[in-house]
Design an enzyme around this catalytic site. Sequence first.
Site, PDB file in Angstrom:
ATOM      1  N   SER A 150       0.719  -1.220  -0.032  1.00  0.00           N
ATOM      2  CA  SER A 150      -0.037  -0.052   0.141  1.00  0.00           C
ATOM      3  C   SER A 150       0.785   1.136   0.171  1.00  0.00           C
ATOM      4  O   SER A 150       1.856   1.309   0.476  1.00  0.00           O
ATOM      5  CB  SER A 150      -0.805  -0.086   1.120  1.00  0.00           C
ATOM      6  OG  SER A 150      -1.414   1.389   1.595  1.00  0.00           O
ATOM      7  N   TYR A 164      -0.633  -0.760  10.432  1.00  0.00           N
ATOM      8  CA  TYR A 164      -0.735  -1.184   9.052  1.00  0.00           C
ATOM      9  C   TYR A 164       0.423  -0.813   8.124  1.00  0.00           C
ATOM     10  O   TYR A 164       1.017  -1.581   7.493  1.00  0.00           O
ATOM     11  CB  TYR A 164      -1.868  -0.677   8.435  1.00  0.00           C
ATOM     12  CG  TYR A 164      -2.422  -0.791   7.166  1.00  0.00           C
ATOM     13  CD1 TYR A 164      -2.730  -2.163   6.758  1.00  0.00           C
ATOM     14  CD2 TYR A 164      -2.405   0.045   6.092  1.00  0.00           C
ATOM     15  CE1 TYR A 164      -3.121  -2.421   5.209  1.00  0.00           C
ATOM     16  CE2 TYR A 164      -2.858  -0.261   4.706  1.00  0.00           C
ATOM     17  CZ  TYR A 164      -3.117  -1.536   4.334  1.00  0.00           C
ATOM     18  OH  TYR A 164      -3.235  -1.691   3.058  1.00  0.00           O
TER      19      TYR A 164
HETATM   20  N1  LIG Z   1      -8.799  -1.580  -0.652  1.00  0.00           N
HETATM   21  C1  LIG Z   1      -7.797  -0.737  -0.659  1.00  0.00           C
HETATM   22  O1  LIG Z   1      -8.038   0.611  -0.889  1.00  0.00           O
HETATM   23  C2  LIG Z   1      -6.165  -1.300  -0.536  1.00  0.00           C
HETATM   24  C3  LIG Z   1      -5.374   0.053  -0.604  1.00  0.00           C
HETATM   25  C4  LIG Z   1      -3.911  -0.388  -0.337  1.00  0.00           C
HETATM   26  C5  LIG Z   1      -3.811  -1.723  -0.232  1.00  0.00           C
HETATM   27  N2  LIG Z   1      -4.640  -2.813   0.011  1.00  0.00           N
HETATM   28  C6  LIG Z   1      -4.246  -3.971   0.156  1.00  0.00           C
HETATM   29  O2  LIG Z   1      -4.695  -4.714  -0.680  1.00  0.00           O
HETATM   30  C7  LIG Z   1      -5.012  -6.294  -0.319  1.00  0.00           C
HETATM   31  C8  LIG Z   1      -6.382  -6.454  -0.670  1.00  0.00           C
HETATM   32  O3  LIG Z   1      -7.239  -5.626  -0.302  1.00  0.00           O
HETATM   33  P1  LIG Z   1      -8.854  -5.790  -0.308  1.00  0.00           P
HETATM   34  O4  LIG Z   1      -9.439  -4.592  -0.353  1.00  0.00           O
HETATM   35  O5  LIG Z   1      -9.106  -6.740  -1.366  1.00  0.00           O
HETATM   36  O6  LIG Z   1      -9.173  -6.538   0.872  1.00  0.00           O
HETATM   37  P2  LIG Z   1     -10.473  -7.240   1.682  1.00  0.00           P
HETATM   38  O7  LIG Z   1     -10.501  -6.907   3.119  1.00  0.00           O
HETATM   39  O8  LIG Z   1     -11.753  -6.875   0.830  1.00  0.00           O
HETATM   40  O9  LIG Z   1     -10.011  -8.754   1.325  1.00  0.00           O
HETATM   41  C9  LIG Z   1      -9.175  -9.461   2.097  1.00  0.00           C
HETATM   42  C10 LIG Z   1      -9.431 -10.968   2.246  1.00  0.00           C
HETATM   43  O10 LIG Z   1      -8.098 -11.471   2.751  1.00  0.00           O
HETATM   44  C11 LIG Z   1      -8.683 -12.326   3.788  1.00  0.00           C
HETATM   45  N3  LIG Z   1      -7.914 -12.609   4.843  1.00  0.00           N
HETATM   46  C12 LIG Z   1      -7.944 -11.750   5.817  1.00  0.00           C
HETATM   47  N4  LIG Z   1      -6.989 -12.181   6.867  1.00  0.00           N
HETATM   48  C13 LIG Z   1      -6.444 -13.431   6.367  1.00  0.00           C
HETATM   49  C14 LIG Z   1      -5.501 -14.301   6.867  1.00  0.00           C
HETATM   50  N5  LIG Z   1      -5.186 -14.353   8.007  1.00  0.00           N
HETATM   51  N6  LIG Z   1      -5.568 -15.582   6.281  1.00  0.00           N
HETATM   52  C15 LIG Z   1      -5.969 -15.634   5.101  1.00  0.00           C
HETATM   53  N7  LIG Z   1      -6.937 -14.883   4.368  1.00  0.00           N
HETATM   54  C16 LIG Z   1      -7.158 -13.796   5.123  1.00  0.00           C
HETATM   55  C17 LIG Z   1     -10.211 -11.840   4.072  1.00  0.00           C
HETATM   56  O11 LIG Z   1     -10.930 -12.858   4.544  1.00  0.00           O
HETATM   57  C18 LIG Z   1     -10.492 -11.085   2.828  1.00  0.00           C
HETATM   58  O12 LIG Z   1     -11.390 -12.226   1.919  1.00  0.00           O
HETATM   59  C19 LIG Z   1      -4.658  -6.147   1.255  1.00  0.00           C
HETATM   60  O13 LIG Z   1      -3.383  -6.583   1.506  1.00  0.00           O
HETATM   61  C20 LIG Z   1      -4.620  -4.652   1.628  1.00  0.00           C
HETATM   62  O14 LIG Z   1      -3.931  -4.418   2.570  1.00  0.00           O
HETATM   63  C21 LIG Z   1      -6.030  -2.337  -0.082  1.00  0.00           C
END
Ligand SMILES: NC(=O)c1ccc[n+]([C@@H]2O[C@H](COP(=O)([O-])OP(=O)(O)OC[C@H]3O[C@@H](n4cnc5c(N)ncnc54)[C@H](O)[C@@H]3O)[C@@H](O)[C@H]2O)c1
Length: 253
Positions: A150, A164
Site C-alpha cells: 500500500s 498497518y
Molecule cells: N482496498 C484498498 O483500498 C487497499 C489499498 C491499499 C492496499 N490494499 C491491500 O490490498 C490487499 C487486498 O485488499 P482488499 O481491499 O481486497 O481486502 P479485503 O479485506 O476486501 O479482502 C481481504 C481478504 O483477505 C482475507 N484474509 C484476511 N485475513 C486473512 C488471513 N489471516 N489468512 C487468509 N486470508 C485472510 C479476508 O477474509 C478477505 O477475504 C490487502 O493486502 C490490502 O491491505 C488495499
Amino acid sequence: MSVSVGWMFDLSDKTALVTGAGQNVGAGIASALASQGAHVLINDLLPERAAEVADQVSAAGGSAAPAGFDVTDLDAVQAELAKHPPINILVNNAGNGGAEQMRPKPFREMEPAEWDSPIEVNLRGVLNCVHAVINPMVEAGWGRIITISSGAGSAGVGIGVAPYSAGKGGGLGFMRSLALENAQFGVTANSVALGLMDNTAGGDYTEHLARGIPVKRLGTPADIGAICVYLVSEEASWITGQTINVNGGSITS
Ligand SMILES: NC(=O)c1ccc[n+]([C@@H]2O[C@H](COP(=O)([O-])OP(=O)(O)OC[C@H]3O[C@@H](n4cnc5c(N)ncnc54)[C@H](O)[C@@H]3O)[C@@H](O)[C@H]2O)c1
C-alpha cells in the site's frame, strides 16, 4: 525481428497461490492469473469465500481450487500446501487495515493488542507463505513472488494506520531482501503498492475520494490483476526487488 502470434503471457504450466483471494483485489488477481492459463489456489481465511471464487474461476473456464487457511498460522499454511502441486507463483494479498482506517486513532493512543492483527496478517503472514514455497522454487530454478502493499507502506497517508503502515512497509523491505537472496536462482520478488481501491468506500464518498486521484477514479481488481500477470510472466524475469505503485498517479514518492 521475428513475429509470433499467441498469448503474450503463457502461465499454463504454472501453479499460483493467491492469499486472501476470497473477494475484491485477491479475487481479481486470481482471475487474471487463471485467464493466462495458471492453475490457481484460491486462499482465504473464510473457506466459503475461497470456494465461491474458485467456482467462479472454474465456471469461466479457468483452473482453480480453494485453499482455506489462515496465513498467520505457519503449520496450517504448510499442511494445506502439502496437498497441492508445488507453488511456482505466490501473490501475498491477504491483508487487513480497513477497520483501523475507519477508526482514526493516533498510535500514541493505541494499546498493544491493536497492532497485533495488522502486523500478524500483513507481515508475519507474508513471511509464513514465502517460507512455505521458497525452497521448492529455488530447487526448480524458477519462481515469482509478489506482495500486495500500500502507499501506506512508504508514506504517511492518514491518522490511524500506523501499525498497518509498519506491516506493509516491512513487506517492502522483505521483498527487497528476498530479491537479492534469490535472483541467482531465477526467483523474483516484487511489491505492488496500491492506492485507494473501489471497495474502500461507497456512494458520495467514492466520488469525493476519486476527485483527489489524478486519474479521477479508484482502482479496480482488474487494474491489479494486470500488473500481477506481467510481473509473474517469463517476460518480467529482469524485474526484481522493485515496488510498483499502482494508484492512478496518487503517490510519487
Ligand atoms: N482496498 C484498498 O483500498 C487497499 C489499498 C491499499 C492496499 N490494499 C491491500 O490490498 C490487499 C487486498 O485488499 P482488499 O481491499 O481486497 O481486502 P479485503 O479485506 O476486501 O479482502 C481481504 C481478504 O483477505 C482475507 N484474509 C484476511 N485475513 C486473512 C488471513 N489471516 N489468512 C487468509 N486470508 C485472510 C479476508 O477474509 C478477505 O477475504 C490487502 O493486502 C490490502 O491491505 C488495499
